[in-house]
Design a protein around this motif. Structure first.
Motif, PDB file in Angstrom:
ATOM      1  N   ASN A  10       1.971  -1.582   4.222  1.00 44.23           N
ATOM      2  CA  ASN A  10       0.706  -2.236   4.556  1.00 44.23           C
ATOM      3  C   ASN A  10      -0.406  -1.210   4.684  1.00 44.23           C
ATOM      4  OD1 ASN A  10       1.144  -4.940   4.563  1.00 44.23           O
ATOM      5  ND2 ASN A  10       1.676  -5.088   6.726  1.00 44.23           N
ATOM      6  N   GLY A  11      -0.065  -0.103   5.355  1.00 44.53           N
ATOM      7  CA  GLY A  11      -1.042   0.978   5.524  1.00 44.53           C
ATOM      8  C   GLY A  11      -1.458   1.574   4.195  1.00 44.53           C
ATOM      9  N   PHE A  12      -0.493   1.692   3.285  1.00 42.54           N
ATOM     10  CA  PHE A  12      -0.788   2.244   1.954  1.00 42.54           C
ATOM     11  C   PHE A  12      -1.760   1.329   1.207  1.00 42.54           C
ATOM     12  CE2 PHE A  12       1.105   3.251  -2.481  1.00 42.54           C
ATOM     13  CZ  PHE A  12       0.136   4.217  -2.700  1.00 42.54           C
ATOM     14  N   VAL A  13      -1.517   0.017   1.324  1.00 44.29           N
ATOM     15  CA  VAL A  13      -2.431  -0.944   0.684  1.00 44.29           C
ATOM     16  C   VAL A  13      -3.828  -0.815   1.292  1.00 44.29           C
ATOM     17  CG1 VAL A  13      -2.945  -3.400   0.384  1.00 44.29           C
ATOM     18  CG2 VAL A  13      -0.623  -2.557   0.009  1.00 44.29           C
ATOM     19  N   LEU A  14      -3.878  -0.735   2.605  1.00 47.17           N
ATOM     20  CA  LEU A  14      -5.184  -0.571   3.262  1.00 47.17           C
ATOM     21  C   LEU A  14      -5.863   0.707   2.784  1.00 47.17           C
ATOM     22  CD1 LEU A  14      -4.156  -1.562   6.894  1.00 47.17           C
ATOM     23  CD2 LEU A  14      -5.827  -2.772   5.460  1.00 47.17           C
ATOM     24  N   PHE A  15      -5.084   1.774   2.719  1.00 46.94           N
ATOM     25  CA  PHE A  15      -5.612   3.089   2.346  1.00 46.94           C
ATOM     26  C   PHE A  15      -6.260   3.043   0.962  1.00 46.94           C
ATOM     27  CE2 PHE A  15      -5.381   7.491   0.924  1.00 46.94           C
ATOM     28  CZ  PHE A  15      -5.582   8.234   2.073  1.00 46.94           C
ATOM     29  N   THR A  16      -5.657   2.251   0.048  1.00 44.94           N
ATOM     30  CA  THR A  16      -6.089   2.300  -1.350  1.00 44.94           C
ATOM     31  C   THR A  16      -6.827   1.037  -1.803  1.00 44.94           C
ATOM     32  OG1 THR A  16      -3.902   1.516  -2.039  1.00 44.94           O
ATOM     33  CG2 THR A  16      -4.268   3.890  -2.082  1.00 44.94           C
ATOM     34  N   THR A  17      -7.408   0.311  -0.864  1.00 43.04           N
ATOM     35  CA  THR A  17      -8.217  -0.842  -1.281  1.00 43.04           C
ATOM     36  C   THR A  17      -9.611  -0.770  -0.660  1.00 43.04           C
ATOM     37  OG1 THR A  17      -7.185  -2.126   0.506  1.00 43.04           O
ATOM     38  CG2 THR A  17      -6.330  -2.457  -1.714  1.00 43.04           C
ATOM     39  N   GLU A  18     -10.589  -1.160  -1.463  1.00 42.93           N
ATOM     40  CA  GLU A  18     -11.973  -1.144  -0.964  1.00 42.93           C
ATOM     41  C   GLU A  18     -12.154  -2.119   0.182  1.00 42.93           C
ATOM     42  OE1 GLU A  18     -14.387  -1.859  -4.509  1.00 42.93           O
ATOM     43  OE2 GLU A  18     -15.149   0.168  -4.313  1.00 42.93           O
ATOM     44  N   GLU A  19     -11.423  -3.227   0.123  1.00 44.59           N
ATOM     45  CA  GLU A  19     -11.564  -4.209   1.201  1.00 44.59           C
ATOM     46  C   GLU A  19     -10.618  -3.935   2.363  1.00 44.59           C
ATOM     47  OE1 GLU A  19     -14.106  -6.013   0.967  1.00 44.59           O
ATOM     48  OE2 GLU A  19     -14.436  -5.300  -1.083  1.00 44.59           O
ATOM     49  N   GLY A  20      -9.865  -2.846   2.251  1.00 44.48           N
ATOM     50  CA  GLY A  20      -9.005  -2.428   3.351  1.00 44.48           C
ATOM     51  C   GLY A  20      -9.688  -1.302   4.108  1.00 44.48           C
ATOM     52  N   ALA A  21      -9.038  -0.156   4.171  1.00 47.06           N
ATOM     53  CA  ALA A  21      -9.622   0.980   4.883  1.00 47.06           C
ATOM     54  C   ALA A  21     -10.446   1.855   3.950  1.00 47.06           C
ATOM     55  CB  ALA A  21      -8.526   1.804   5.539  1.00 47.06           C
ATOM     56  N   ASP A  22     -10.243   1.683   2.628  1.00 50.31           N
ATOM     57  CA  ASP A  22     -11.098   2.329   1.629  1.00 50.31           C
ATOM     58  C   ASP A  22     -11.128   3.851   1.780  1.00 50.31           C
ATOM     59  OD1 ASP A  22     -12.763   2.371  -0.538  1.00 50.31           O
ATOM     60  OD2 ASP A  22     -14.590   1.971   0.600  1.00 50.31           O
ATOM     61  N   CYS A  23      -9.956   4.447   1.894  1.00 53.20           N
ATOM     62  CA  CYS A  23      -9.889   5.904   2.085  1.00 53.20           C
ATOM     63  C   CYS A  23      -9.803   6.664   0.762  1.00 53.20           C
ATOM     64  CB  CYS A  23      -8.649   6.264   2.900  1.00 53.20           C
ATOM     65  SG  CYS A  23      -8.384   5.287   4.387  1.00 53.20           S
ATOM     66  N   PHE A  24      -9.285   5.995  -0.276  1.00 55.57           N
ATOM     67  CA  PHE A  24      -8.772   6.689  -1.453  1.00 55.57           C
ATOM     68  C   PHE A  24      -9.813   7.383  -2.313  1.00 55.57           C
ATOM     69  CE2 PHE A  24      -9.905   3.629  -4.823  1.00 55.57           C
ATOM     70  CZ  PHE A  24     -10.308   2.557  -4.039  1.00 55.57           C
ATOM     71  N   HIS A  25     -11.051   6.893  -2.306  1.00 52.42           N
ATOM     72  CA  HIS A  25     -12.029   7.543  -3.182  1.00 52.42           C
ATOM     73  C   HIS A  25     -12.263   8.999  -2.789  1.00 52.42           C
ATOM     74  CE1 HIS A  25     -13.451   3.385  -4.480  1.00 52.42           C
ATOM     75  NE2 HIS A  25     -13.230   4.029  -5.600  1.00 52.42           N
ATOM     76  N   CYS A  26     -12.191   9.292  -1.509  1.00 50.61           N
ATOM     77  CA  CYS A  26     -12.411  10.673  -1.054  1.00 50.61           C
ATOM     78  C   CYS A  26     -11.093  11.389  -0.734  1.00 50.61           C
ATOM     79  CB  CYS A  26     -13.282  10.703   0.195  1.00 50.61           C
ATOM     80  SG  CYS A  26     -14.826   9.782   0.049  1.00 50.61           S
ATOM     81  N   GLN A  67     -13.876  -2.164   9.659  1.00 50.65           N
ATOM     82  CA  GLN A  67     -13.512  -3.302  10.524  1.00 50.65           C
ATOM     83  C   GLN A  67     -12.020  -3.620  10.517  1.00 50.65           C
ATOM     84  OE1 GLN A  67     -15.931  -4.914  12.491  1.00 50.65           O
ATOM     85  NE2 GLN A  67     -17.224  -3.276  11.749  1.00 50.65           N
ATOM     86  N   LEU A  68     -11.211  -2.623  10.768  1.00 53.22           N
ATOM     87  CA  LEU A  68      -9.774  -2.860  10.821  1.00 53.22           C
ATOM     88  C   LEU A  68      -9.394  -3.509  12.147  1.00 53.22           C
ATOM     89  CD1 LEU A  68      -8.345   0.509   9.398  1.00 53.22           C
ATOM     90  CD2 LEU A  68      -8.920  -1.590   8.159  1.00 53.22           C
ATOM     91  N   THR A  69      -8.375  -4.350  12.082  1.00 51.30           N
ATOM     92  CA  THR A  69      -7.833  -4.911  13.315  1.00 51.30           C
ATOM     93  C   THR A  69      -6.897  -3.879  13.947  1.00 51.30           C
ATOM     94  OG1 THR A  69      -5.894  -5.808  12.217  1.00 51.30           O
ATOM     95  CG2 THR A  69      -7.860  -7.209  12.269  1.00 51.30           C
ATOM     96  N   SER A  70      -6.465  -4.155  15.159  1.00 54.63           N
ATOM     97  CA  SER A  70      -5.587  -3.189  15.823  1.00 54.63           C
ATOM     98  C   SER A  70      -4.272  -3.024  15.060  1.00 54.63           C
ATOM     99  CB  SER A  70      -5.325  -3.621  17.272  1.00 54.63           C
ATOM    100  OG  SER A  70      -4.818  -4.930  17.286  1.00 54.63           O
ATOM    101  N   THR A  71      -3.775  -4.111  14.500  1.00 53.52           N
ATOM    102  CA  THR A  71      -2.539  -4.025  13.708  1.00 53.52           C
ATOM    103  C   THR A  71      -2.762  -3.191  12.454  1.00 53.52           C
ATOM    104  OG1 THR A  71      -1.994  -6.238  14.469  1.00 53.52           O
ATOM    105  CG2 THR A  71      -0.711  -5.381  12.625  1.00 53.52           C
ATOM    106  N   GLN A  72      -3.875  -3.421  11.825  1.00 54.80           N
ATOM    107  CA  GLN A  72      -4.175  -2.651  10.618  1.00 54.80           C
ATOM    108  C   GLN A  72      -4.314  -1.169  10.936  1.00 54.80           C
ATOM    109  OE1 GLN A  72      -7.640  -4.934   9.477  1.00 54.80           O
ATOM    110  NE2 GLN A  72      -6.571  -5.723   7.680  1.00 54.80           N
ATOM    111  N   LYS A  73      -4.909  -0.870  12.066  1.00 52.71           N
ATOM    112  CA  LYS A  73      -5.050   0.542  12.447  1.00 52.71           C
ATOM    113  C   LYS A  73      -3.680   1.189  12.603  1.00 52.71           C
ATOM    114  CE  LYS A  73      -9.431  -0.092  14.871  1.00 52.71           C
ATOM    115  NZ  LYS A  73     -10.068  -0.243  16.176  1.00 52.71           N
ATOM    116  N   GLU A  74      -2.773   0.447  13.211  1.00 48.92           N
ATOM    117  CA  GLU A  74      -1.415   0.982  13.386  1.00 48.92           C
ATOM    118  C   GLU A  74      -0.742   1.167  12.026  1.00 48.92           C
ATOM    119  OE1 GLU A  74       0.009   2.240  16.096  1.00 48.92           O
ATOM    120  OE2 GLU A  74      -1.958   1.875  17.000  1.00 48.92           O
ATOM    121  N   ASP A  75      -0.939   0.182  11.143  1.00 43.32           N
ATOM    122  CA  ASP A  75      -0.346   0.288   9.805  1.00 43.32           C
ATOM    123  C   ASP A  75      -0.923   1.493   9.054  1.00 43.32           C
ATOM    124  OD1 ASP A  75       1.168  -1.956  10.255  1.00 43.32           O
ATOM    125  OD2 ASP A  75      -0.129  -3.321   9.126  1.00 43.32           O
ATOM    126  N   LEU A  76      -2.222   1.632   9.162  1.00 37.05           N
ATOM    127  CA  LEU A  76      -2.871   2.753   8.461  1.00 37.05           C
ATOM    128  C   LEU A  76      -2.337   4.085   8.989  1.00 37.05           C
ATOM    129  CD1 LEU A  76      -5.004   3.705   6.423  1.00 37.05           C
ATOM    130  CD2 LEU A  76      -6.677   3.655   8.277  1.00 37.05           C
TER     131      LEU A  76
END
Lengths: 287, 382
Positions: B234-250, B345-354
């Motif tokens: 789940n964290g990986f998906v968040l990491f690599t999606t613009e509508e998730g955590a959007d980390c991957f571009h940088c 705008q991650l939820t607490s669960t998403q933060k843990e997943d990330l």
């Protein structure tokens, strides 16, 4: 006698080699394609909020990175010549000056050509993850979850939104996704825990987090049918490939940043419109 | 006559013994062994190794001694010893780390007590950095100033800087010249036992380039050798999606396993930019105000404090920042397209997943690799 024959054979061989070499030299020339990013007919000035698109959005462009593949030259008899080998790509980056000139090398058969074509992005056979491990191309990777492969283009900038604020946009094109709109909310990716927990009561997960059930290839072909040019032996022919940035937002679809927002990698509808607009974004001229 | 003959034989014997002694004492041979990299899966094949400093097994080994030898300060008093390894702790991914016994909270200072202008950056996979070293990239390959180009220059700068070792390059080279064992190692590495500071720079830079992290859980996942947990995926998906955590571009991802582009971004920490050592100080480009290098996320849980000024002490704080506290300014990088919502705008669960995903970048083998560790004995203790 034997020695004379050997000497004669060697002499003939040498002459033959030289003849082949000179034939090769006289048969081939070079093509240099200069890349030019323009807005409204003028050279792009990056990071200047001086442009207005067809939707009326004021905008600026910070950087553009894009890839083309399957670059071909066309002849009057309908035949085509692939530049390089199958799968070769060309990477263009507004921040890397040397990438703004595609030097095809002295391997282009001399003669008259009626046009040129290329694929914007890469087709599904070529657009495979991890085919580029070195930057800058590797920095263009498109996440596997969203379809994999590479961005066809990153066009980054800002527009003045309806609140009169300069809002960032990432006009990124690549493989699109098909989302399962009928899937239960509990199956929405990475939102499921929130959807089922009490403190998120009433929370509506965005469409973009629905499960993905398919992918859509958004690459498209660009053809210049009537731009004639000649390649002369041992000489360079200069062409200019212009990207008219304003056209990404113009024809046939008016693209409004206020509608599509700052990011479109997960919005196939937006990418589809953008790629449809791509058909008259490019212009080829002979210098 | 007999007496003369005896004397002659005596001299002959002495000569033979001396000759034998000379032969039995091995002359060092300058025949360096090229250092070879096994390029890890999906890693770049192009490396940043200067033509004038090819890596050799001998150079890397010498560099390891120098990296950890406190006499790199040019001094021998126990209170005045300082080396790269004083601050760059292997167990903390070659940063001081927040748990450092001397550098409280991970904020390092030099021998003189002056704190460094920025917090540390980790020494991981730097051989693949093509975009400049330091938070603002002040060392870059095509710098017109040839003294500010690569890791070699970083060594000299660290030795001279008052907020780091505060040494004197002449004293340093003279000191190592006088230490048993080092001249021989320099000969084996560079063909001369006469120690120069240039060769000290080169050896340490070679060692630093040899520090490779490529066996984290995520690397094994990428190779199909290990599965990620549900939370990590789940964290990986968040990491690599613009509508998730959007980390991957940088910060990279599956297609860029360095987990950094090594490029420079204004990530929305501030609205006013007063730091004189930001990216703008190098490029003069106004859009680079407040921009700094995106560091690699490998072993990131060990390399706090975070951001160039160490304003965040934990990963949780960093994730909170990107989630809710990103600030708009004219200079904010366009990739920070969530800025007007304050973040992703991650939820607490998403933060843990990330966070669970980011922890899959933890590479224990890198942190304990004996080839990177402090030598048991220095050359004069062998």
């Amino acid at each position: 006698m034997k020695r004379i024959l050997i000497t004669l054979f060697m002499a003939v061989s040498l002459v033959s080699c030289n003849k082949n070499q000179s034939k090769q030299e006289t048969d081939e020339g070079n093509i240099i394609i200069e890349i030019n990013h323009t807005v409204d007919g003028k050279q792009l000035e990056t990071d200047q909020m001086i442009y207005t698109n067809a939707a009326g959005n004021k905008y600026l462009v910070s950087e553009i990175q894009w890839m083309i593949s399957d670059l071909k030259l066309h002849r009057a008899d309908g035949s085509t010549i692939l530049i390089g080998k199958e799968g070769d790509i060309f990477y263009i980056d507004s921040d890397i000056p040397e990438s703004m000139q595609l030097d095809l090398g002295f391997g282009v058969k001399s003669g008259d050509y009626t046009g040129l074509s290329f694929t914007f992005g890469m087709n599904e056979l070529q657009n495979k993850s991890l085919r580029f491990v070195n930057p800058p191309e590797s920095f263009m990777f498109w996440p596997d979850y969203l379809g994999g492969g590479y961005h066809y283009m990153k066009l980054n900038g800002k527009w003045i939104n309806t609140d009169d604020v300069a809002q960032p946009f990432n006009f990124h094109l690549g493989i699109g996704q098909v989302y399962d709109t009928l899937a239960p909310k509990s199956s929405y990716v990475s939102r499921s825990a929130c959807c089922t927990s009490a403190h998120c009561e009433g929370y509506t997960p965005p469409e973009k987090t629905m499960p993905i059930i398919g992918f859509i290839q958004n690459y498209f072909d660009v053809r210049f049918e009537d731009t004639s040019f000649s390649v002369h032996a041992s000489k360079s022919t200069k062409l200019q490939l212009e990207m008219k940035i304003e056209n990404w937002f113009k024809n046939p679809n008016i693209y409004d940043h206020n509608i599509w927002g700052g990011s479109i990698m997960q919005q196939q509808k937006a990418m589809k419109k953008a790629c449809e607009n791509g058909i008259d974004v490019f212009r080829l001229t002979v210098k | 006559m007999i007496k003369n003959l005896s004397l002659f034989f005596l001299l002959l014997i002495i000569l033979v013994i001396l000759s034998c002694e000379k032969n039995s004492k091995e002359e060092p041979v300058y025949k360096p062994t090229p250092y070879t990299f096994d390029i890890p899966f999906a890693f770049p094949t192009k490396m940043n190794i200067p033509v004038n400093n090819p890596m050799t097994v001998e150079g890397v080994e010498l560099g390891r001694f120098l990296f950890y030898d406190g006499r790199l300060s040019g001094r021998t008093h126990p209170d005045s010893l300082m080396s790269c390894g004083t601050c760059h702790i292997q167990a903390n991914s070659f940063e001081a780390g927040s748990n450092h016994p001397v550098f409280e909270g991970g904020f390092v200072h030099g021998l003189t007590g002056i704190q460094t202008q920025h917090v540390m950056l980790p020494l991981i996979n730097l051989v693949w950095n093509q975009s400049g070293y330091g938070w603002n990239g002040f060392l870059f390959n095509d710098n017109p100033n040839t003294n500010f180009r690569n890791l070699e220059d970083f060594v000299r700068i660290a030795v001279l800087a008052e907020d780091e070792i505060g040494g004197d390059t002449t004293k340093v080279k003279q000191l190592f010249q006088s230490i048993d064992g080092y001249p021989e190692l320099f000969f084996k590495s560079f063909g001369s036992s006469s120690i120069t500071f240039k060769n000290i720079e080169k050896a340490i830079a070679q060692f630093v380039r040899s520090l490779v992290s490529a066996n984290a859980k995520f690397d094994r996942f990428l190779k199909g050798e290990e599965q990620l947990s549900s939370s990590e995926l789940n964290g990986f998906v968040l990491f690599t999606t613009e509508e998730g955590a959007d980390c991957f571009h940088c910060h990279g991802g599956g297609g860029n396993p360095l987990f950094t582009t090594h490029l420079f971004y204004n990530n929305g920490k501030d609205t006013v930019f007063t730091d004189l050592l930001d990216r703008f100080s190098i490029t003069g480009n106004i859009t680079d105000k407040g921009a700094y290098k995106a560091p690699t996320l490998r072993n990131i849980e060990l390399t706090g404090p975070y951001m160039h000024d160490g304003r965040f002490s934990s990963l949780d704080e960093v994730i909170d920042f990107y989630s809710h506290h990103v600030k708009w300014s004219e200079q904010i990088n366009p990739l920070m397209h969530h800025v007007l919502r304050g973040g992703v705008q991650l939820t607490s669960t998403q933060k843990e997943d990330l966070k669970a995903f980011i922890r899959t970048l933890h590479d224990e083998g890198f942190l304990t690799n004996p080839a990177y560790s402090r030598p048991d004995k220095f050359p004069d203790e062998q």
